[in-house]
Design an enzyme around this catalytic site. Structure first.
Site, PDB file in Angstrom:
ATOM      1  N   ASP A  41       1.029  -1.045  -0.047  1.00 55.76           N
ATOM      2  CA  ASP A  41       0.077   0.039   0.057  1.00 55.76           C
ATOM      3  C   ASP A  41       0.903   1.068  -0.143  1.00 55.76           C
ATOM      4  OD1 ASP A  41      -3.128   0.369   0.603  1.00 55.76           O
ATOM      5  OD2 ASP A  41      -2.207   2.126   1.255  1.00 55.76           O
ATOM      6  N   ASP A  67       5.039   3.153  -3.854  1.00 54.72           N
ATOM      7  CA  ASP A  67       4.367   3.729  -4.923  1.00 54.72           C
ATOM      8  C   ASP A  67       4.207   3.209  -6.329  1.00 54.72           C
ATOM      9  OD1 ASP A  67       3.356   5.382  -6.610  1.00 54.72           O
ATOM     10  OD2 ASP A  67       4.196   7.341  -6.071  1.00 54.72           O
ATOM     11  N   ASN A  94      -3.850  -4.148  -8.140  1.00 57.53           N
ATOM     12  CA  ASN A  94      -5.129  -3.944  -7.826  1.00 57.53           C
ATOM     13  C   ASN A  94      -5.216  -2.313  -7.385  1.00 57.53           C
ATOM     14  OD1 ASN A  94      -7.708  -4.215  -6.077  1.00 57.53           O
ATOM     15  ND2 ASN A  94      -6.412  -3.370  -4.609  1.00 57.53           N
ATOM     16  N   TYR A 166      -9.943   8.051 -16.747  1.00 54.12           N
ATOM     17  CA  TYR A 166      -9.956   6.863 -15.975  1.00 54.12           C
ATOM     18  C   TYR A 166     -10.339   5.573 -16.865  1.00 54.12           C
ATOM     19  CZ  TYR A 166     -11.463   3.129 -12.361  1.00 54.12           C
ATOM     20  OH  TYR A 166     -11.566   2.142 -11.410  1.00 54.12           O
ATOM     21  N   LYS A 170      -8.046   2.264 -17.782  1.00 50.89           N
ATOM     22  CA  LYS A 170      -8.202   0.989 -17.292  1.00 50.89           C
ATOM     23  C   LYS A 170      -8.529   0.131 -18.503  1.00 50.89           C
ATOM     24  CE  LYS A 170      -9.046   0.704 -12.874  1.00 50.89           C
ATOM     25  NZ  LYS A 170      -8.027  -0.106 -12.115  1.00 50.89           N
TER      26      LYS A 170
END
Length: 263
Positions: A41, A67, A94, A166, A170
């Site tokens: 994370d 990161d 993810n 976005y 994706k």
């Protein structure tokens, strides 16, 4: 009969796993005997909380801050993971949304903004996937095996008004994964995507509860009239990571309650 979903012997790295869907994927992997779960994370405290949850349940996990938009940071993360558990067998990309530090204009119409706002989406959703894949693939090639799974969105399949950049990022990640699947199949490495729709994270649940009428209109678009659960996504990711799916690659699987259909 053996459990095809048993991950015994496999080391998995899950990015953005400090909360929500990523957390559940990490917990699923641990529950199915992953040899080690690397919880990544941007915020170390979140990763540590999930890693401790796994260890308290008898699993093996470490927390690694990185990161994903920074290749050097990703390579350092992979090095730490390999030092702790050995080579990475399963990579789950993810980490997503608008990143850990989004531009304040990221949610405005893209034609009213510029590259700084667009980068909030492109860097984490596309470059983050490329960075992590580039760091993990050489080891998978050397061992002639591996699984790469990228979480995308139905926005990347069908487009989403107001989330233009976005959606493009994706879709780009999905196209990248298809190419990776073609490049790596001869090494017994599979690469697939899981496309998700509205999933009941705390933020989404709060929005739905705050406006019941709007929530009803949103859920009417779903054949199964509820938002997804992190477990719905984690179930598919576990399947694609396991020995139950050795001949599946280059695919995008919608886990979306029927928000959109796929052939």
């Amino acid at each position: 009969m053996s459990d095809l979903l048993d991950l015994g012997g496999k080391v998995a790295l899950i990015t953005g796993a400090g909360q929500n869907v990523g957390r559940q994927i990490a917990l699923h992997f641990a529950a199915h005997r992953a040899a080690g779960v690397v919880v990544n994370d941007y915020f170390l405290d979140r990763a540590e909380a999930v890693a401790n949850e796994i260890k308290n349940g008898g699993g093996k996990a470490i927390a690694v801050q990185a990161d994903v938009t920074d290749l050097a940071s990703v390579k350092e993360m992979v090095g730490k993971a390999e030092k702790a558990f050995g080579p990475i067998d399963v990579l789950v990309n993810n980490a997503g949304n608008s990143g850990a530090d989004p531009d304040p204009d990221a949610r405005k119409p893209f034609w009213e903004t510029g590259p700084a706002a667009w980068d909030s989406f492109i860097r984490v959703n596309l470059y983050g996937v490329i960075n992590c894949a580039s760091a993990c693939i050489p080891g998978m090639i050397e061992r002639k095996g591996g699984r790469i799974i990228t979480i995308i969105s139905d926005a990347g399949r069908a487009g989403e008004a107001g989330l233009d950049v976005y959606s493009g990022a994706k879709a780009g990640a999905a196209g990248f994964m298809r190419a990776v699947a073609r490049s790596l199949g001869r090494y017994q490495i599979t690469a697939n995507c899981v496309a998700i729709a509205a999933t009941a994270t705390p933020a989404i649940e709060a929005r739905l509860q705050a406006d019941p009428e709007r929530a009803k209109k949103i859920l009417e678009k779903y054949v199964i009239r509820r938002p997804g659960k992190p477990t719905d996504v984690a179930n598919m990711v576990l399947f694609l990571a396991s020995d139950a799916s050795p001949w599946i690659t280059g695919q995008t699987y919608p886990v979306n309650g029927g928000f959109t259909f796929a052939l």
